[in-house]
Design a protein around this motif. Structure first.
Motif, PDB file in Angstrom:
ATOM      1  N   ARG A  85       7.061 -23.656  11.488  1.00 28.38           N
ATOM      2  CA  ARG A  85       5.645 -23.972  11.366  1.00 28.38           C
ATOM      3  C   ARG A  85       4.810 -22.999  12.194  1.00 28.38           C
ATOM      4  O   ARG A  85       5.098 -22.769  13.358  1.00 28.38           O
ATOM      5  CB  ARG A  85       5.384 -25.417  11.818  1.00 28.38           C
ATOM      6  N   LEU A 145       3.752 -23.033   6.568  1.00 27.80           N
ATOM      7  CA  LEU A 145       5.196 -23.189   6.734  1.00 27.80           C
ATOM      8  C   LEU A 145       5.916 -21.976   6.180  1.00 27.80           C
ATOM      9  O   LEU A 145       5.606 -21.493   5.095  1.00 27.80           O
ATOM     10  CB  LEU A 145       5.699 -24.441   6.000  1.00 27.80           C
ATOM     11  N   TYR A 164      11.843 -25.962   8.298  1.00 28.26           N
ATOM     12  CA  TYR A 164      10.899 -24.865   8.186  1.00 28.26           C
ATOM     13  C   TYR A 164      10.342 -24.447   9.551  1.00 28.26           C
ATOM     14  O   TYR A 164      10.296 -25.226  10.484  1.00 28.26           O
ATOM     15  CB  TYR A 164       9.713 -25.271   7.296  1.00 28.26           C
ATOM     16  N   ARG A 192       9.166 -21.179   4.640  1.00 22.87           N
ATOM     17  CA  ARG A 192      10.322 -21.868   4.073  1.00 22.87           C
ATOM     18  C   ARG A 192      11.529 -20.969   3.875  1.00 22.87           C
ATOM     19  O   ARG A 192      12.578 -21.434   3.448  1.00 22.87           O
ATOM     20  CB  ARG A 192       9.918 -22.486   2.724  1.00 22.87           C
ATOM     21  N   GLN A 228      -0.710 -27.139   6.542  1.00 18.33           N
ATOM     22  CA  GLN A 228       0.263 -26.445   7.375  1.00 18.33           C
ATOM     23  C   GLN A 228       0.711 -25.115   6.791  1.00 18.33           C
ATOM     24  O   GLN A 228       0.927 -24.999   5.586  1.00 18.33           O
ATOM     25  CB  GLN A 228       1.498 -27.320   7.578  1.00 18.33           C
TER      26      GLN A 228
END
Length: 364
Positions: free
Chosen positions: A208, A185, A206, A187, A183
């Motif tokens: 995505r 992400l 997060y 953050r 993934q």
């Protein structure tokens, strides 16, 4: 807390740096969230820390800048060990202890002691405990070694372990697999407000941006890795990657260790193997992916590059993976396989006996 664009950029770089510890990356994100105007209690909820820790982190940054976030705590730094040692800890944890030890399962102390006495590897039991937490290993609950129901288990173990310990002269041994749904992400951009329950937090922390599938081949002798990211995991992409993996070894016998998945045994793949008799597949037993050395490398790249990375798009994630592989191949080190076929099968028989006794006792 107000941050300049330069400060914010520096903190984002720190939060995504695979060479810093998880604590340092978290502190950088805390300061970033504060600079974006998020409330103290929301930041504490997102970071999984107390409001007091949020205040202390902000103060350290205000007083000393980034240096206040990365300075080591008193008592020394984090224990540093090579990736090969981490892989050995994981492999041993998934097996039962040697019969002569009299142990039914490992503890952090007994495993650290075994590594020191039997293999000359010195790590603390704190290090073993951290690996278990990171990999979600619970030998005291699972009985460690997972029994395979593959009727050809012994034959496949002997075949693959033989390749690791005594590869055919002049041949190349490749360990191949796919890490799916990696993934991308972001953050540093949490979705707020955080008014949801703790069990829902992981879903909303997060942003995505999609996923990719990492195809990888590890040269067992040299430690070099060939990797390629694909949007889909299918037979066509697997075969295309396979052709690239064997191309540098033209004129040699090539032995490939891999899982017996449907994408690895399609008619197209079978037809290609028939046209290339110098390439030989060696399938791991069902439920025994731990025999495939590329799984150890997947654990390394996940821990060092992917797990705490910040990726604003799949393109950024793919670039990170490519950069990591390039860096790895500048100084590749092969993983050392030490368990013999006899040792593995003996441990399996011990577990099977223990399971039968447990079932019989419960039925009585």
């Amino acid at each position: 807390m107000n941050l300049s664009s330069e400060q914010a950029a520096e903190l984002r770089t720190l939060a995504a740096d695979r060479h810093v510890t998880a604590d340092v990356a978290l502190r950088a994100r805390i300061v970033l969230w504060a600079g974006e105007g998020h409330r103290r209690k929301d930041i504490a909820e997102l970071a999984g820390v107390s409001a007091r820790t949020v205040d202390r982190t902000k103060t350290r940054y205000a007083e000393r800048g980034v240096a206040g976030l990365v300075e080591k705590k008193r008592g020394g730094g984090k224990e540093q060990v090579p990736p090969q040692t981490r892989g050995r800890v994981i492999a041993l944890t998934r097996m039962t202890p040697p019969p002569e030890s009299g142990l039914s399962h490992w503890s952090t102390r007994t495993l650290a002691d075994h590594l020191k006495r039997r293999e000359g590897i010195r790590v603390s039991f704190h290090y073993v405990a951290r690996i278990w937490r990171e990999e979600n290993l619970k030998p005291h609950r699972s009985g460690t070694f997972k029994l395979s129901k593959d009727p050809a288990f012994a034959e496949k173990v002997a075949d693959i372990v033989g390749l690791y310990l005594d590869p055919p002269g002049g041949a190349v041994v490749l360990s191949v697999d796919e890490k799916t749904q990696v993934q991308a992400l972001d953050r540093t951009q949490p979705v707020l407000p955080v008014t949801f329950a703790a069990t829902e937090k992981r879903t909303h922390d997060y942003v995505r941006h999609g996923t990719t599938n990492l195809f990888a081949a590890l040269n067992v002798a040299t430690g070099e890795v060939l990797g390629e990211c694909k949007p889909n995991r299918n037979s066509r992409n697997f075969l295309a990657f396979l052709k690239k993996a064997v191309k540098p070894h033209a004129g040699k016998e090539i032995h490939i260790v891999l899982d017996n998945l449907s994408t690895h045994t399609t008619p197209d793949v079978t037809a290609w193997l028939e046209k290339n008799p110098h390439v030989h597949f060696h399938f791991t037993p069902v439920g025994s992916s731990w025999l495939n050395q590329i799984e150890i490398w997947f654990g390394v790249i996940t821990r060092q590059s992917i797990r705490r990375g910040t990726f604003s798009s799949v393109h950024v994630l793919v670039k990170q993976i490519r950069d990591y592989i390039d860096s790895w191949n500048q100084n590749p080190k092969p993983f050392t396989w030490t368990a013999t076929t006899g040792e593995i099968l003996a441990k399996v028989r011990l577990v099977a006996t223990s399971v039968r006794k447990l079932v019989n006792n419960n039925s009585n």
